[in-house]
Each structure stands twice: as C-alpha cells, then as structure tokens.
Design an enzyme around this catalytic site. Structure first.
Site, PDB file in Angstrom:
ATOM      1  N   HIS A 170       0.425 -11.748   2.932  1.00 31.39           N
ATOM      2  CA  HIS A 170      -0.612 -11.009   2.206  1.00 31.39           C
ATOM      3  C   HIS A 170      -1.466 -11.914   1.306  1.00 31.39           C
ATOM      4  CE1 HIS A 170      -1.426  -6.643   0.714  1.00 31.39           C
ATOM      5  NE2 HIS A 170      -2.538  -7.338   0.735  1.00 31.39           N
ATOM      6  N   TYR A 177       0.798  -1.232   0.000  1.00 32.66           N
ATOM      7  CA  TYR A 177       0.000   0.000   0.000  1.00 32.66           C
ATOM      8  C   TYR A 177       0.833   1.286   0.000  1.00 32.66           C
ATOM      9  CZ  TYR A 177      -3.441  -3.334   1.987  1.00 32.66           C
ATOM     10  OH  TYR A 177      -4.233  -4.412   2.245  1.00 32.66           O
TER      11      TYR A 177
END
Length: 332
Positions: free
Chosen positions: A129, A66
């Site tokens: 993730h 991100y």
C-alpha cells in the site's frame, strides 16, 4: 428482494489495457471502494458493487485499510447467485496490505486474511500500500502513530510478495505510492518485477516523469483519485473546480468527471474511480466513444500541477522519511 433492487441494465464492455511486462490485460476502468470513515458504508457499498457489476465493471479495488473487503466478497457471491456473472474468474480483484503488515513474516498471513474476508481463493493483484512499515500490530487505522513508523526492507517484503504469487494466492503483485527511485530500489532486488504502480493521478497531478519511468520498466500505472477524491481525508476539491476542465466539459456537453476520466484513459493507464451512486457509476463508463481534441489536450497539459495528497502522515523527524521530499524523492 435483491433482484428487484438490481434491475438489468445495458452493460458496457470496458476495454482492457496491458500490464506492462506480463502482457496480461486489466480493465482500463475499475471501481474503488475507499469510503471515509473506513467501513462506514458496507451495506451501501455491497449494493453499489452489485450495480457496478451489472453495468459492466469488472475490476474492483479494495485494501485491508478500507474495511471494504467483506462487503466486496459478499457482493461477488451474490452477483454469482443472481447470475450477473458466471464465475469469479470474470472479475479482476485488487487488494493491498497495510503498513503494519509490511514485514517479511506478515505479508502471507495478511493475504490469507484478505482472501478470507473476500471469500475468495485468489486475488488478481496484491499491492504494497505504501513504501513504509509500521510496528507490527493488528490495528489498521488512520491517522497513524508517527512513533511507529519504520523503514521498509524492500528486499524481504518483496520476497514474501513473490512467494504469494508462486503459491497461486495472487496472480500478480505490485506496489502503490512508489516514486521512480523507490521502484528502482525494488527492481534491483526483485526476481518478479511489480506489474503495477497504483498512484494518485489526474489532470492536476499528471505524473509525467513517473509514467515515463514505469513505461520504460514495463510497469503499468493505475490512477487513483482521478477526480481528486473530494470529500475524503486524502482528497481535494481542486480537480472538480478546475476552470480549464469546466470549460472543456461545457463545450463538450460532458461532465467534468467524464473529461477527467477520458483524459486519464487516453494516457494509456488503468483507472480506479469510486462512487456509490448508480447514476455516477453509469456516467463514469460513458468515456469510451469519444476523444479529446489536440487543443483540449494542450489546455489540460498546461494546468498547473499540485499533488492532492502529499502523505504528511508518513513524514516524521524520527521516522524513515524526514521530509516530503524524502518520501517522494523530489517528485512533488
């Protein structure tokens, strides 16, 4: 300047939910920091995080992908200097390593880099993730290069995660986007079971089978995209445009977002919701003093189910998952 921008607000006390087998609490509602294109809102992000801390948010979710670790770290530091929090220990900070670091020898260095970005000594929760590895590399980006997809060696990667916890660099370890079958594979080799599985979950993708499995195994589910993540690469408008939710919201004099979040909260999971607008951040907290009725729950239960983000990027003829069915083990 910052003090003028961030006027004191009435703070909401967010209830905690227990992380399965650990028995430890985690705030039931946290703030997400994934804004697409990644890294595009760092100043706005920092300001929004300061607003969120003042409103009562204590869980913040980030990831190497991100590019929001640095603004989050700066906001935490500023929140302490402004007296919004006494110490970092009042917060619950989650991050995740990207698929390029999903290799035995790259997990610990990835966590150290994340801590450096956040200017923190430890994380509360560190996650895998995706259940996929990419060829090792420094570049973290989407869309990913399909020719670089590799199968993940769950055992060796998880051993590195366990080492991170043993070293005190993260309090808990967990996964994201794992199916029941992949969790089963991981649990078969894990000495420390994952505390959390962070997955897409909302009234249009309720994850009943996965939630049941996680409950049985003592793994807490954290819901991301609880509002459908409209306007992102991985999002859909379907949740916010759902007629059933609209009707309930109108009858209740609530927003559709509040109905969604209340529904997710009532399922006993923890929630990550993203907004950079102070009013929305505030509105998202107004879900704890009312309940959905049995009739409303029944209506939501009847909504037809469709996953918002299937993860086609991770599917390739030459890769470890040749179909969506293989990626999600039929749970789609």
């Amino acid at each position: 300047m910052a003090e003028q921008q961030h006027k004191p607000e009435e703070m909401v006390s967010i209830p905690e939910v227990s992380m399965g087998a650990t028995g430890q609490g985690i705030p039931s509602l946290g703030m997400g920091t994934a804004v697409y294109p990644f890294g595009s809102a760092s100043e706005t992000m920092k300001s929004a995080i300061l607003d969120a801390i003042q409103l009562g948010y204590r869980h913040f979710d980030t990831a190497a992908l991100y590019q929001s670790e640095q603004p989050l770290g700066e906001a935490i530091k500023e929140a302490q200097s402004l007296g919004f929090i006494k110490s970092r220990d009042e917060l619950f900070i989650t991050s995740k390593f990207w698929c390029t670091d999903a290799h035995h020898d790259r997990v610990l260095p990835a966590l150290k880099k994340t801590l450096q970005n956040l200017q923190l000594e430890y994380l509360d929760l560190y996650l895998i993730h995706w259940p996929v590895s990419l060829k090792p590399g420094e570049l973290i980006e989407l869309p990913l290069k399909k020719e670089e997809l590799l199968p993940m060696d769950f055992k060796s990667v998880w051993e590195s995660m366990e080492q991170c916890q043993k070293l005190g660099l993260t309090r808990f370890i967990g996964v994201s986007n794992f199916s029941c079958k992949k969790l089963q594979e991981l649990l078969a080799v894990a000495k420390i079971p994952p505390a959390i599985n962070q997955v897409e979950m909302n009234p249009l993708w309720q994850q009943k089978k996965l939630r049941e499995f996680c409950k049985e195994k003592g793994i807490l589910v954290t819901a991301y995209s609880p509002l459908g993540a409209k306007g992102t690469l991985w999002g859909t408008n379907r949740v916010m445009e759902c007629e059933v939710l609209k009707e309930i919201a109108e009858a209740r004099r609530k927003t559709i977002a509040q109905v969604c979040l209340r529904w997710v909260y009532e399922q006993g999971v923890s929630i990550i919701v993203k907004s950079l607008k102070k009013e929305r951040l505030k509105e998202n907290l107004e879900i704890f003093d009312w309940m959905l009725s049995k009739d409303e729950l029944k209506k939501i239960d009847g909504i037809s189910q469709k996953k918002g983000y299937p993860g086609l990027e991770f599917v390739s003829e030459e890769g470890p998952y040749k179909s969506l069915d293989e990626l999600w083990d039929g749970e789609i």
